[in-house]
Motif scaffolding. Structure first.
Motif, PDB file in Angstrom:
ATOM      1  N   MET B   1     -15.326  18.002   5.419  1.00 45.08           N
ATOM      2  CA  MET B   1     -14.654  17.860   4.132  1.00 45.08           C
ATOM      3  C   MET B   1     -14.911  16.465   3.572  1.00 45.08           C
ATOM      4  N   LYS B   2     -15.268  16.423   2.264  1.00 45.75           N
ATOM      5  CA  LYS B   2     -15.612  15.152   1.624  1.00 45.75           C
ATOM      6  C   LYS B   2     -14.644  14.888   0.479  1.00 45.75           C
ATOM      7  N   LEU B   3     -14.117  13.674   0.437  1.00 48.49           N
ATOM      8  CA  LEU B   3     -13.261  13.305  -0.691  1.00 48.49           C
ATOM      9  C   LEU B   3     -13.929  12.206  -1.501  1.00 48.49           C
ATOM     10  N   TYR B   4     -14.243  12.496  -2.751  1.00 52.86           N
ATOM     11  CA  TYR B   4     -14.729  11.481  -3.676  1.00 52.86           C
ATOM     12  C   TYR B   4     -13.508  10.701  -4.157  1.00 52.86           C
ATOM     13  N   THR B   5     -13.519   9.405  -3.890  1.00 57.17           N
ATOM     14  CA  THR B   5     -12.296   8.626  -4.052  1.00 57.17           C
ATOM     15  C   THR B   5     -12.589   7.216  -4.536  1.00 57.17           C
ATOM     16  N   TYR B   6     -11.560   6.555  -5.035  1.00 52.68           N
ATOM     17  CA  TYR B   6     -11.630   5.136  -5.388  1.00 52.68           C
ATOM     18  C   TYR B   6     -10.314   4.557  -4.894  1.00 52.68           C
ATOM     19  N   PHE B   7     -10.378   3.424  -4.224  1.00 60.15           N
ATOM     20  CA  PHE B   7      -9.184   2.949  -3.519  1.00 60.15           C
ATOM     21  C   PHE B   7      -7.956   2.849  -4.417  1.00 60.15           C
ATOM     22  N   ARG B   8      -8.139   2.470  -5.677  1.00 61.42           N
ATOM     23  CA  ARG B   8      -7.003   2.214  -6.542  1.00 61.42           C
ATOM     24  C   ARG B   8      -6.670   3.398  -7.450  1.00 61.42           C
ATOM     25  N   SER B   9      -7.464   4.468  -7.410  1.00 62.90           N
ATOM     26  CA  SER B   9      -7.156   5.659  -8.215  1.00 62.90           C
ATOM     27  C   SER B   9      -5.897   6.298  -7.673  1.00 62.90           C
ATOM     28  N   SER B  10      -4.914   6.457  -8.540  1.00 59.61           N
ATOM     29  CA  SER B  10      -3.653   6.967  -8.030  1.00 59.61           C
ATOM     30  C   SER B  10      -3.733   8.464  -7.775  1.00 59.61           C
ATOM     31  N   ALA B  11      -4.606   9.161  -8.475  1.00 58.59           N
ATOM     32  CA  ALA B  11      -4.799  10.587  -8.207  1.00 58.59           C
ATOM     33  C   ALA B  11      -5.489  10.800  -6.852  1.00 58.59           C
ATOM     34  N   ALA B  12      -6.456   9.941  -6.524  1.00 59.02           N
ATOM     35  CA  ALA B  12      -7.113  10.027  -5.213  1.00 59.02           C
ATOM     36  C   ALA B  12      -6.129   9.662  -4.095  1.00 59.02           C
ATOM     37  N   TYR B  13      -5.286   8.700  -4.369  1.00 59.02           N
ATOM     38  CA  TYR B  13      -4.263   8.242  -3.422  1.00 59.02           C
ATOM     39  C   TYR B  13      -3.343   9.419  -3.025  1.00 59.02           C
ATOM     40  N   ARG B  14      -2.958  10.230  -4.031  1.00 62.65           N
ATOM     41  CA  ARG B  14      -2.132  11.421  -3.749  1.00 62.65           C
ATOM     42  C   ARG B  14      -2.798  12.330  -2.720  1.00 62.65           C
ATOM     43  N   VAL B  15      -4.090  12.575  -2.934  1.00 63.50           N
ATOM     44  CA  VAL B  15      -4.808  13.503  -2.054  1.00 63.50           C
ATOM     45  C   VAL B  15      -4.974  12.894  -0.667  1.00 63.50           C
ATOM     46  N   ARG B  16      -5.222  11.593  -0.593  1.00 63.55           N
ATOM     47  CA  ARG B  16      -5.332  10.948   0.728  1.00 63.55           C
ATOM     48  C   ARG B  16      -4.035  11.113   1.517  1.00 63.55           C
ATOM     49  N   ILE B  17      -2.893  10.962   0.838  1.00 63.89           N
ATOM     50  CA  ILE B  17      -1.611  11.158   1.528  1.00 63.89           C
ATOM     51  C   ILE B  17      -1.519  12.584   2.067  1.00 63.89           C
ATOM     52  N   ALA B  18      -1.856  13.559   1.228  1.00 64.56           N
ATOM     53  CA  ALA B  18      -1.756  14.966   1.642  1.00 64.56           C
ATOM     54  C   ALA B  18      -2.665  15.252   2.839  1.00 64.56           C
ATOM     55  N   LEU B  19      -3.894  14.746   2.789  1.00 64.42           N
ATOM     56  CA  LEU B  19      -4.825  14.944   3.911  1.00 64.42           C
ATOM     57  C   LEU B  19      -4.242  14.340   5.191  1.00 64.42           C
ATOM     58  N   ASN B  20      -3.664  13.143   5.083  1.00 63.97           N
ATOM     59  CA  ASN B  20      -3.085  12.485   6.255  1.00 63.97           C
ATOM     60  C   ASN B  20      -1.857  13.221   6.781  1.00 63.97           C
ATOM     61  N   LEU B  21      -0.993  13.676   5.861  1.00 64.63           N
ATOM     62  CA  LEU B  21       0.212  14.400   6.298  1.00 64.63           C
ATOM     63  C   LEU B  21      -0.176  15.647   7.077  1.00 64.63           C
ATOM     64  N   LYS B  22      -1.271  16.277   6.685  1.00 66.31           N
ATOM     65  CA  LYS B  22      -1.720  17.487   7.352  1.00 66.31           C
ATOM     66  C   LYS B  22      -2.633  17.195   8.539  1.00 66.31           C
ATOM     67  N   GLY B  23      -2.979  15.925   8.700  1.00 64.75           N
ATOM     68  CA  GLY B  23      -3.873  15.576   9.804  1.00 64.75           C
ATOM     69  C   GLY B  23      -5.272  16.141   9.671  1.00 64.75           C
ATOM     70  N   ILE B  24      -5.772  16.205   8.437  1.00 67.11           N
ATOM     71  CA  ILE B  24      -7.123  16.734   8.198  1.00 67.11           C
ATOM     72  C   ILE B  24      -8.108  15.556   8.133  1.00 67.11           C
ATOM     73  N   ALA B  25      -9.139  15.611   8.970  1.00 71.02           N
ATOM     74  CA  ALA B  25     -10.170  14.562   8.936  1.00 71.02           C
ATOM     75  C   ALA B  25     -11.077  14.791   7.731  1.00 71.02           C
ATOM     76  N   TYR B  26     -11.551  13.698   7.116  1.00 72.99           N
ATOM     77  CA  TYR B  26     -12.432  13.838   5.953  1.00 72.99           C
ATOM     78  C   TYR B  26     -13.329  12.618   5.835  1.00 72.99           C
ATOM     79  N   ASP B  27     -14.429  12.807   5.132  1.00 73.51           N
ATOM     80  CA  ASP B  27     -15.312  11.680   4.819  1.00 73.51           C
ATOM     81  C   ASP B  27     -14.984  11.183   3.420  1.00 73.51           C
TER      82      ASP B  27
END
Lengths: 214, 214
Positions: B1-27
């Motif tokens: 699973m790949k997440l296109y992200t930017y450290f300060r994007s708040s929309a990307a930040y939301r998804v990073r939290i969700a991935l972490n809460l679920k314990g899903i590994a991603y690039d």
């Protein structure tokens, strides 16, 4: 079931389409966004929806705000005429199309935003109109790109059944036409708009058909 | 699973939290919103996500845009640590809270919107900052009102388990603090923010912890 609505609110229009597609009867409670300084800001409505925005749905003692949350709720509680496909990837696509309108394009043309532009910032009417048209065009272009380049687009946004995405597309086209946006750049959007417009569920949800229409 | 992200994007930040809460590994694939005139606008990223916005998730050959659509997708495809409650009314409440941030508050402070204000409209820096703070405050006040007056609010936005709403609340508080909004008017929001901040899933999703952080 009660829907707090305003004939020209494009978020309320989305929910009216969804209710009609599912054949759910409801009582429309008009809340006038312009009269008396905005009835959505008055204590009476604030007690219903502290977010002071339309629409809100009252069902079974619960009040739900936010058009997309309302439509998902209707879809979960009324299984007829599903508004999301069955497969997770398809559901994600329909939700992303809906959000590209409801979260990216539409909020920028909201009444309170336009009021801030002309009031606090003091921009002229033609600058305000330019702003509205800019974000309408930008949102429609994104929608066109997402729809035109995906084989899952059918007679409607996703396949041959109207979905949550179509509930958002049609009101957004209504907004764009109201503000004289040239629609010729969005042929896929307009083809789907025409297909939706043939359905009574969409026709009866149109602003001009509402009890509070002016 | 790949997440296109930017450290300060708040929309990307939301998804990073969700991935972490679920314990899903991603690039994490960083897309720099400011460098080279905005890497999200370049052909390479446009081919991934025609909407030219972050984040996007690539999974199983599918690309999904829109943070809320991505989180719903993750929730449907990974049942551990559910991010929505089981009952339709609760699900609607969590979605409405999330949308009050993602659709009503956040889009108004988006980079492309700020660029239009300073570029096309030509407003001064302090007027731009006033705009940002106004919509951050307005969104936080709505969130506070929705949370403080509802018995379903618990340790987190909805009961005692982090949900989609918390995935949106924490990045929005980050934005507000970044632009010096006085947070004392939002005690419930800040209490929930503190509870979330104790969890590693939220800590590890923080902009400062990203590989592309500056």
């Amino acid at each position: 079931m009660k829907l707090y609505t305003y004939f020209r609110s494009s978020a309320a229009y989305r929910v009216r389409i969804a209710l009609n597609l599912k054949g759910i009867a409801y009582d429309a409670v008009p809340v006038h966004l312009l009269r008396n300084g905005g009835e959505q800001l008055a204590d009476a409505y604030r007690a219903v929806n502290p977010a002071k925005l339309l629409p809100a749905l009252e069902d079974d003692g619960n009040v739900i705000g936010q058009s997309l949350a309302i439509i998902e709720y209707l879809d979960e509680t009324h299984t007829q005429a599903p508004l999301l496909p069955q497969d997770p990837a398809g559901r994600a696509r329909v939700r992303a199309l809906a959000l590209s309108i409801a979260a990216d394009a539409h909020p920028l043309g909201n009444l309170r935003v336009l009021k801030y532009l002309t009031g606090q910032i003091g921009v002229a009417e033609e600058v305000k109109l330019g702003w509205q048209q800019h974000w309408l065009r930008s949102g429609l272009q994104t929608l066109e790109d997402l729809l035109a380049n995906d084989a899952r687009t059918g007679r409607y946004c996703h396949g041959d059944t109207p979905s949550l995405a179509d509930c958002c597309l049609v009101p957004q086209v209504f907004n764009a036409q109201r503000f004289n946006v040239d629609m010729s750049a969005y042929p896929t959007v307009m083809r789907i708009h025409a297909a939706c417009s043939e359905l009574p569920a969409f026709q009866q949800a149109h602003p001009s058909q509402q009890p509070d229409a002016e």
